[in-house]
Each structure stands twice: as structure tokens, then as C-alpha cells.
Scaffold this active site. Structure first.
Site, PDB file in Angstrom:
ATOM      1  N   ARG A   4       4.848   0.050  -6.044  1.00  0.00           N
ATOM      2  CA  ARG A   4       4.833  -0.734  -4.803  1.00  0.00           C
ATOM      3  C   ARG A   4       3.851  -1.893  -4.882  1.00  0.00           C
ATOM      4  O   ARG A   4       3.878  -2.790  -4.053  1.00  0.00           O
ATOM      5  CB  ARG A   4       4.444   0.169  -3.630  1.00  0.00           C
ATOM      6  CG  ARG A   4       5.497   1.205  -3.297  1.00  0.00           C
ATOM      7  CD  ARG A   4       4.969   2.195  -2.287  1.00  0.00           C
ATOM      8  NE  ARG A   4       4.721   1.567  -1.001  1.00  0.00           N
ATOM      9  CZ  ARG A   4       5.498   1.686   0.051  1.00  0.00           C
ATOM     10  NH1 ARG A   4       6.585   2.393  -0.025  1.00  0.00           N
ATOM     11  NH2 ARG A   4       5.193   1.102   1.187  1.00  0.00           N
ATOM     12  N   CYS A  61       0.826  -1.215   0.000  1.00  0.00           N
ATOM     13  CA  CYS A  61       0.000   0.000   0.000  1.00  0.00           C
ATOM     14  C   CYS A  61       0.859   1.262   0.000  1.00  0.00           C
ATOM     15  O   CYS A  61       1.962   1.275   0.538  1.00  0.00           O
ATOM     16  CB  CYS A  61      -0.867   0.029   1.240  1.00  0.00           C
ATOM     17  SG  CYS A  61      -1.842  -1.443   1.476  1.00  0.00           S
ATOM     18  N   LYS A  83       6.420  -4.116  -4.016  1.00  0.00           N
ATOM     19  CA  LYS A  83       7.839  -3.788  -3.943  1.00  0.00           C
ATOM     20  C   LYS A  83       8.336  -3.846  -2.511  1.00  0.00           C
ATOM     21  O   LYS A  83       9.424  -4.309  -2.228  1.00  0.00           O
ATOM     22  CB  LYS A  83       8.052  -2.379  -4.519  1.00  0.00           C
ATOM     23  CG  LYS A  83       9.495  -1.910  -4.530  1.00  0.00           C
ATOM     24  CD  LYS A  83      10.277  -2.656  -5.585  1.00  0.00           C
ATOM     25  CE  LYS A  83      11.735  -2.305  -5.599  1.00  0.00           C
ATOM     26  NZ  LYS A  83      12.503  -3.382  -6.260  1.00  0.00           N
ATOM     27  N   LYS A  90      13.103 -14.504 -10.764  1.00  0.00           N
ATOM     28  CA  LYS A  90      12.844 -13.418 -11.723  1.00  0.00           C
ATOM     29  C   LYS A  90      11.771 -13.839 -12.720  1.00  0.00           C
ATOM     30  O   LYS A  90      10.838 -13.111 -13.022  1.00  0.00           O
ATOM     31  CB  LYS A  90      14.115 -13.020 -12.495  1.00  0.00           C
ATOM     32  CG  LYS A  90      15.136 -12.231 -11.719  1.00  0.00           C
ATOM     33  CD  LYS A  90      14.772 -10.795 -11.473  1.00  0.00           C
ATOM     34  CE  LYS A  90      14.061 -10.499 -10.213  1.00  0.00           C
ATOM     35  NZ  LYS A  90      14.472 -10.603  -8.934  1.00  0.00           N
ATOM     36  N   HIS A 104      16.519 -36.924  -7.039  1.00  0.00           N
ATOM     37  CA  HIS A 104      15.659 -37.216  -5.894  1.00  0.00           C
ATOM     38  C   HIS A 104      14.243 -36.686  -6.106  1.00  0.00           C
ATOM     39  O   HIS A 104      13.537 -36.412  -5.136  1.00  0.00           O
ATOM     40  CB  HIS A 104      16.282 -36.648  -4.619  1.00  0.00           C
ATOM     41  CG  HIS A 104      17.626 -37.220  -4.333  1.00  0.00           C
ATOM     42  ND1 HIS A 104      17.800 -38.530  -3.933  1.00  0.00           N
ATOM     43  CD2 HIS A 104      18.868 -36.695  -4.456  1.00  0.00           C
ATOM     44  CE1 HIS A 104      19.099 -38.771  -3.785  1.00  0.00           C
ATOM     45  NE2 HIS A 104      19.772 -37.672  -4.109  1.00  0.00           N
ATOM     46  N   GLU A 130       8.315 -14.251 -10.966  1.00  0.00           N
ATOM     47  CA  GLU A 130       7.717 -12.982 -10.541  1.00  0.00           C
ATOM     48  C   GLU A 130       7.049 -12.229 -11.682  1.00  0.00           C
ATOM     49  O   GLU A 130       5.932 -11.757 -11.531  1.00  0.00           O
ATOM     50  CB  GLU A 130       8.823 -12.050 -10.001  1.00  0.00           C
ATOM     51  CG  GLU A 130       9.227 -12.262  -8.587  1.00  0.00           C
ATOM     52  CD  GLU A 130      10.349 -11.302  -8.192  1.00  0.00           C
ATOM     53  OE1 GLU A 130      10.260 -10.743  -7.109  1.00  0.00           O
ATOM     54  OE2 GLU A 130      11.315 -11.104  -8.967  1.00  0.00           O
ATOM     55  N   ASN A 177      -1.581   2.280   6.022  1.00  0.00           N
ATOM     56  CA  ASN A 177      -0.733   1.150   5.599  1.00  0.00           C
ATOM     57  C   ASN A 177      -0.465   0.311   6.838  1.00  0.00           C
ATOM     58  O   ASN A 177      -0.233   0.864   7.913  1.00  0.00           O
ATOM     59  CB  ASN A 177       0.615   1.642   5.060  1.00  0.00           C
ATOM     60  CG  ASN A 177       0.509   2.213   3.670  1.00  0.00           C
ATOM     61  OD1 ASN A 177      -0.570   2.230   3.077  1.00  0.00           O
ATOM     62  ND2 ASN A 177       1.625   2.696   3.158  1.00  0.00           N
ATOM     63  N   GLY A 178      -0.442  -1.005   6.670  1.00  0.00           N
ATOM     64  CA  GLY A 178      -0.162  -1.875   7.808  1.00  0.00           C
ATOM     65  C   GLY A 178      -1.371  -2.722   8.137  1.00  0.00           C
ATOM     66  O   GLY A 178      -2.292  -2.864   7.326  1.00  0.00           O
ATOM     67  N   TRP A 184      -3.259  -2.565  -1.340  1.00  0.00           N
ATOM     68  CA  TRP A 184      -2.907  -3.940  -1.696  1.00  0.00           C
ATOM     69  C   TRP A 184      -3.656  -4.793  -0.688  1.00  0.00           C
ATOM     70  O   TRP A 184      -3.313  -4.832   0.491  1.00  0.00           O
ATOM     71  CB  TRP A 184      -1.402  -4.116  -1.567  1.00  0.00           C
ATOM     72  CG  TRP A 184      -0.842  -5.376  -2.124  1.00  0.00           C
ATOM     73  CD1 TRP A 184      -0.493  -5.610  -3.425  1.00  0.00           C
ATOM     74  CD2 TRP A 184      -0.519  -6.567  -1.411  1.00  0.00           C
ATOM     75  NE1 TRP A 184       0.020  -6.878  -3.554  1.00  0.00           N
ATOM     76  CE2 TRP A 184       0.013  -7.494  -2.339  1.00  0.00           C
ATOM     77  CE3 TRP A 184      -0.632  -6.972  -0.075  1.00  0.00           C
ATOM     78  CZ2 TRP A 184       0.430  -8.762  -1.983  1.00  0.00           C
ATOM     79  CZ3 TRP A 184      -0.214  -8.241   0.285  1.00  0.00           C
ATOM     80  CH2 TRP A 184       0.312  -9.122  -0.665  1.00  0.00           C
ATOM     81  N   GLU A 232      17.751 -17.022  -7.583  1.00  0.00           N
ATOM     82  CA  GLU A 232      17.368 -15.674  -7.976  1.00  0.00           C
ATOM     83  C   GLU A 232      16.905 -15.640  -9.437  1.00  0.00           C
ATOM     84  O   GLU A 232      15.896 -15.002  -9.772  1.00  0.00           O
ATOM     85  CB  GLU A 232      18.547 -14.704  -7.752  1.00  0.00           C
ATOM     86  CG  GLU A 232      18.325 -13.278  -8.205  1.00  0.00           C
ATOM     87  CD  GLU A 232      17.131 -12.579  -7.554  1.00  0.00           C
ATOM     88  OE1 GLU A 232      16.558 -13.114  -6.590  1.00  0.00           O
ATOM     89  OE2 GLU A 232      16.757 -11.501  -8.048  1.00  0.00           O
TER      90      GLU A 232
HETATM   91  C1  G6P Z   1       9.393  -8.129  -2.140  1.00  0.00           C
HETATM   92  C2  G6P Z   1      10.019  -7.672  -3.443  1.00  0.00           C
HETATM   93  C3  G6P Z   1      11.294  -8.457  -3.717  1.00  0.00           C
HETATM   94  C4  G6P Z   1      12.253  -8.301  -2.549  1.00  0.00           C
HETATM   95  C5  G6P Z   1      11.594  -8.691  -1.220  1.00  0.00           C
HETATM   96  C6  G6P Z   1      12.434  -8.254  -0.042  1.00  0.00           C
HETATM   97  O1  G6P Z   1       8.937  -9.432  -2.251  1.00  0.00           O
HETATM   98  O2  G6P Z   1       9.105  -7.854  -4.499  1.00  0.00           O
HETATM   99  O3  G6P Z   1      11.899  -7.982  -4.894  1.00  0.00           O
HETATM  100  O4  G6P Z   1      13.365  -9.090  -2.762  1.00  0.00           O
HETATM  101  O5  G6P Z   1      10.332  -8.030  -1.069  1.00  0.00           O
HETATM  102  O6  G6P Z   1      12.463  -6.855  -0.039  1.00  0.00           O
HETATM  103  P1  G6P Z   1      13.593  -5.969   0.583  1.00  0.00           P
HETATM  104  O7  G6P Z   1      13.143  -4.555   0.341  1.00  0.00           O
HETATM  105  O8  G6P Z   1      13.633  -6.305   2.060  1.00  0.00           O
HETATM  106  O9  G6P Z   1      14.879  -6.284  -0.093  1.00  0.00           O
END
Ligand code: G6P
Length: 607
Positions: free
Chosen positions: A27, A2, A602, A484, A503, A487, A100-101, A74, A480
């Protein structure tokens, strides 16, 4: 997650709020709304994209007034629809809030209010704040806020309007970010600096349990006992264009391309002749020599950086490293000893679980060193030491330059600690330092493969499953790379330690399954090549990512991408580049919104 924005000034608030919310779109959100006060509070909300809200506001001929709050939601409590969108007003319309929260005890509070005759419109926890505020309201705005805060539990950043105070915007935070932007004859609130960066570079960073009373010509900060707080103005010095797309279709591509420069800043500013300077951290050489165990704690991609970091730090320092997901660490009663070091990693510096994990470590008297991108964020402020990644604002939800710079800081820590603990020789340290400095240019050279990766993405965009395999550090990097893809393109993708294939996962390999094999570790290369043969034998289409010179793999894999030669411990910085580009182009092929993937945020400021 949010986003909040608010305006107190003399200009029309609505356009400002819509523009600010647009800056916060990255975000992640599923509905948006604004409320503006002139003779009364007028609220407009809409499910879906901000453009829909903008159309509504335009169709109404705008909203009059120079005091207002806006929100991108959100959904957590209640479906993402117009009614559950923020802002929320009390039954009488006197109080309007954005939040927010999560208000954790909203159910008993709501039940009590309902029993007193309060009628709720939404399913949200936030509406409880508006209704409770109105119920307790006694004409004293700040006094009532303090009463409300005494009753609610959870995390919050709140922006509040009260119709009795036509010139005042109230803000407060606890465990959720909130900043106050300082303009000329206008002031702002926002959950994130980029929302108002076009309007000011001067900010007050609000701390937990601090209240801000914002008017067009004044900002007053108070603690919970109503004592005034004086705060230094925080001046943002990064370029505004860093938060703009700059000619790219998506922020993600811009940020992929910014990696060489981000790394130059991050690494270059810390290499001083033949030494590495870890800024001005308080951790002494004596403490570094005595570290018993390192706990790396993070979420998402930052956790992936931590996994690679474990290999690198253990290799160069011989300090045992544990890597934990922050959401697990915070609740598993970790065994922490006084000479342990906790490294938390976070791009945003606001991830709720990482912040809680940091607090857990501190409560156990463990020194916390954080690797953070967002300057002045909560994690940065609460840590004993901070090493900033210096990547500049990262807007795309899927991190790229944030991740690479986190890795770089981990490399710097490993080298510095290794040198101090004498687990690496000066000669090795010098050689690795040179290799580190070469990474930015090596990434630049790798961009030459972009066209080939675009073609590959076109060919495989309809794949339902993709597997990424690797061993050792390459396994860390595979996690990672796989994330990507998942996501931003919504392709089911899994990373596997190649030794584990037999396995279970190998049963999923069939004709045409795409397998990306990352094989950059000299010592493990042949083993990985065997794994490639195994999946090839079962019909997989194999894309190999190997070091330049490993041409023998061309006869085995279907396609090969080469990374420039570097030390084995730094390869993750390079292997992730083709996978970032591949994921980007698969997402484009599939018509996905690259920067704002569905359901993702984000900055995850709730647990
Ligand atoms: C969210 C973002 C990711 C990020 C993760 C941790 O899931 O979409 O890209 O890696 O949060 O966020 P941070 O700000 O703590 O690195």
C-alpha cells in the site's frame, strides 16, 4: 497508503502483526510500528522499511503479549520518523492508537489539550486521538470512544488499546476502510483483507460509524447509540496464492502476466451466447435508453481507463461522456441532471476522492454505476450498481490487470448500451463481441516481445525524458503508458496528443530523446506517421507501436512493436502491454523497488 493490523487472541501478537504489516507493504509506507499489551503496552517503531522494525523487535528478544496493533505509515502530518510513526500513546500510556485517515480539526483540539497541560510527543494528527481519549476517559471504553468521535472531524479507521481492558481491541471507521477477521480463538482487524488472509477467510466488513469490540473469543458490533448490529459473515473465495508472488520477482510482473486470465474471467463471465449480461444491475433498459449524459469519475489509472472509455462509449452509444478527475469533480459543482449516469471507476474501491465524487452524484439523485475490483469495498457498497472487474487482488502499487479489466468492463458497457439504444447493429455488436473475446489470447501472444523490450529498456534506462504520443484512443492509452514509466522508474515521462506537439512539446525534442508513438487508429495512422517524421527530424529515437501489417513504419521509426489486429476501439488493451513491460524493465535497470515505488500508495484513502 497507511495500513492497520490488529490481533486479539492467545498466541504471541508481535509476529502476527509484523507478518500482517508485511502483507500491507504494497500500500506504500515510510515508517512502521507495533504496540503489544501484556502487563503494559510496549511500542516499537521505526522509520523506513519493515525489515528495520523487525530487526529492532528481534534484537529486543520479541515483545510479550497476545493483544496488539500495528501500522505502516505514509506521512501526511509530520515527517516520516520514528516519533511520528504509529502507534501513538497518550501521556499516561493508558490509551494507544493506530489511525488511517486525517483528523481535520486536530490543531484546535491539540491547542485545547496543550492548554490543559497535555504534552505531545509527535507532530501527528493521530496523537490527538490518543490524548483526547485519555482526557475524556471515564472508565467506560465505548462511551469514551463515542465522545471522542463526537469531537473529531475527518476520516479515520482507528485501532485502539486501553490498559484497563487487557483483553480488548477497539476498532471504528469513517471514510477509511477497516475489516474484522474472524479466527478460531483469535480475531483480527485490518485495513485490507490480504493482511490477514493467511489466517481466515471470514470477515465482518465494518461500515462507517460502526464500532467493533474485539476479543479472542468474541466480536461485537455496535452503532453510535450502542445498539448491537448483526452482520453477515463475508467469506472471501479467492485463492490465497493470488495474493502471493508465485515465483515472480515482483508482483507487478505476476500481475502483468495475469492479464489474459483476468480478462477471460471479466469478459467471459458476462458473455452469454450472443448476449452480454451486465450482472444484475438495477439500471433498466428504459433508463439506459434515456441516459442524457455519462459522467466518468476516477483517479490515476482508473481515470485513464475512463478517458479511453469515453471514446468507446461515445462511438458505440452516441451518449455524450464527460471524464473527470474525482478530486476536481467533487469540488466543481458539476452539472448533474436526473437522467445522467455516473460511472465511478476504482480498483481499490476505497479512493477517498472517488468515494466523495460518488456521494456528490448520489446527492444529486444521479444513478451511480461503479466499476470496482475490491469486493465489498466502500465504493462498491455505496453505489447503486457495481460491475466487478474480477481481476483478483492487485498488490503492486502500479496497476496493470486492474486497469485492463476496467477497460474491459467499459467495453462491455459500451456494447450493451449500444445494442439497447440501437446505435450499433446486431452484426457490428456480434463482430465486436468476438474481437473482445479474442483479446486475452492476443495479449498472451504479445508477451513474446518481452526480451526485445528488456533490451530496449537496457538501452534507454538512463533517459531523463520520455514522450508518448498518440491520437484519439491512442492518446488515452498513451496517458496510462506514460504513467507506468513515471510511477515505477522515476523517469520524467509525458503523454501528448500528437496533434498538440507543435504547440510546445516539440521544443523539448533533441538528439536521442525517446519518443514512443502509438498509432493504431486506421483513420489517424497517416497523421501520426507525419508526427513521427517531425520528431525524427529533430533527432528523436522513435519506438512505434502499431497494428500488425503496418510495416511501412519500419523505414521511419527506429524500432517497431506490433499489436495483433483488433477493432480500433479495443487497441488500448493491447498497446499498453509493451509499455507495462518496458516500464518494468526500465525500473529494474535503474534499481527501483518495482512494487513499492517511492512516495506512492496503492490505495489513496485520504484526499
Ligand atoms: C493510486 C494508485 C494508482 C491508482 C489510483 C486510483 O494512485 O497508485 O495505481 O490508479 O490510486 O486508485 P483506485 O483504487 O481508485 O483505482
Amino acid at each position: 497508503m497507511c495500513g492497520i493490523v490488529g490481533y486479539a487472541g492467545y498466541e504471541p501478537a508481535a509476529p502476527f502483526l509484523l507478518e500482517g504489516l508485511q502483507k500491507l507493504e504494497y500500500r506504500g509506507y515510510d515508517s512502521a510500528g507495533i504496540a503489544v499489551f501484556s502487563d503494559k503496552v510496549r511500542t516499537m517503531k521505526s522509520q523506513g522499511r519493515l525489515a528495520t522494525l523487525r530487526e529492532k523487535v528481534d534484537a529486543a528478544g520479541g515483545i510479550p503479549g497476545s493483544l496488539g496493533i500495528g501500522h505502516t505509515r505514509w506521512a501526511t502530518h509530520g515527517a516520516p520518523n520514528d516519533i511520528n510513526s504509529h502507534p501513538h500513546s497518550s501521556m499516561s500510556g493508558r490509551i494507544t492508537v493506530v489511525h488511517n485517515g486525517i483528523i481535520e480539526n486536530y490543531i484546535p483540539l491539540k491547542e485545547e489539550l496543550v492548554s490543559q497541560g497535555v504534552v505531545f510527543r509527535s507532530e501527528t494528527d493521530t496523537e490527538v486521538v490518543a490524548q483526547l481519549f485519555d482526557k475524556l476517559y471515564d472508565g467506560d471504553l465505548v462511551g469514551t470512544l463515542i465522545q471522542v468521535l463526537g469531537k473529531i472531524r475527518g476520516s479515520y479507521a482507528l485501532g485502539i488499546l486501553c490498559t484497563d481492558y487487557p483483553d480488548t481491541l477497539l476498532a471504528v471507521r469513517k471514510d477509511s476502510p477497516m475489516i474484522i477477521g474472524l479466527g478460531e480463538h483469535e480475531n483480527y482487524i485490518a485495513s485490507d483483507i490480504p493482511a490477514v488472509l493467511d489466517h481466515t477467510r471470514n470477515y465482518y466488513l465494518l461500515n462507517d460509524n460502526e464500532i467493533a469490540i474485539i476479543k479472542a473469543d468474541s466480536v461485537e458490533l455496535l452503532d453510535m447509540d450502542r445498539n448491537p448490529i448483526s452482520r453477515d459473515v463475508y467469506v472471501v473465495d479467492y485463492d490465497i496464492s493470488a495474493a502471493e508472488k508465485g515465483g515472480y520477482d515482483y508482483f507487478m510482473m505476476k500481475e502483468i502476466k495475469e492479464q489474459p486470465n483476468a480478462l477471460r474471467t471479466c469478459i467471459g463471465s458476462r458473455i452469454d451466447g450472443d448476449d452480454i449480461r451486465l450482472d444484475k444491475i438495477r439500471l433498466t433498459e428504459e433508463q439506459i435508453k434515456n441516459i442524457g449524459r455519462i459522467h466518468i469519475v476516477a483517479c490515476g489509472s482508473a481515470w485513464h481507463a475512463g478517458i479511453v472509455g469515453k471514446y468507446v462509449i461515445e462511438e458505440l452509444t452516441r451518449i455524450p461522456v464527460e471524464v473527470d478527475l474525482a478530486s476536481e469533480f467533487r469540488y466543481r459543482r458539476p452539472i448533474l441532471r436526473p437522467n445522467d449516469l455516473c460511472i465511478t471507476i476504482s480498483q481499490s474501491g476505497e479512493t477517498a476522492d472517488t468515494l466523495a465524487a460518488l456521494r456528490e452524484a448520489k446527492a444529486n439523485d444521479v444513478h451511480v454505476l461503479s466499476i470496482v475490483n475490491a469486493v465489498g469495498s466502500s465504493i462498491a457498497r455505496e453505489s447503486d450498481d457495481v460491475l466487478y472487474t474480477m481481476a483478483g487482488p492487485e498488490i503492486a502499487v502500479a496497476t496493470t490487470k486492474g486497469y485492463s479489466t476496467q477497460l474491459a468492463v467499459l467495453y462491455l458497457i459500451a456494447l450493451k448500451f449500444g445494442k439497447i439504444r440501437q446505435t450499433i447493429s446486431s452484426k457490428t455488436e456480434a463482430k465486436l463481441r468476438k474481437a473482445l473475446e479474442a483479446l486475452p489470447e492476443q495479449i498472451e501472444n504479445m508477451f513474446a516481445d518481452e526480451e526485445a523490450l528488456k533490451v530496449l529498456a537496457k538501452q534507454h534506462a538512463d533517459k531523463e525524458h520520455v514522450f508518448v504520443i498518440g491520437r484519439g484512443i491512442d492518446y488515452g492509452a498513451s496517458l496510462e503508458s506514460s504513467l507506468k514509466l513515471k510511477e515505477i522508474s522515476y523517469v520524467h515521462s509525458e503523454a501528448y496528443a500528437a496533434g498538440e506537439l507543435k504547440h510546445g512539446t516539440i521544443s523539448l525534442i533533441e538528439e536521442g530523446t525517446l519518443v514512443v508513438a502509438v498509432a493504431t487508429q486506421d483513420q489517424l495512422y497517416e497523421k501520426l506517421v507525419s508526427n513521427v517524421k517531425e520528431v525524427k527530424a529533430r533527432g528523436a529515437y522513435v519506438v512505434a507501436i502499431v497494428k500488425e501489417g503496418c510495416t511501412d513504419v519500419e523505414g521511419i521509426a527506429d524500432q517497431v512493436f506490433y499489436i495483433p489486429d483488433t477493432d480500433d476501439i479495443f487497441t488500448s488493451t493491447l498497446t499498453v502491454i509493451p509499455m507495462q513491460l518496458f516500464a518494468y524493465y526500465v525500473a529494474i535497470e535503474r534499481g527501483c523497488d518495482v512494487d513499492k515505488p517511492r512516495n506512492l500508495a496503492k490505495s489513496v484513502t485520504v484526499e
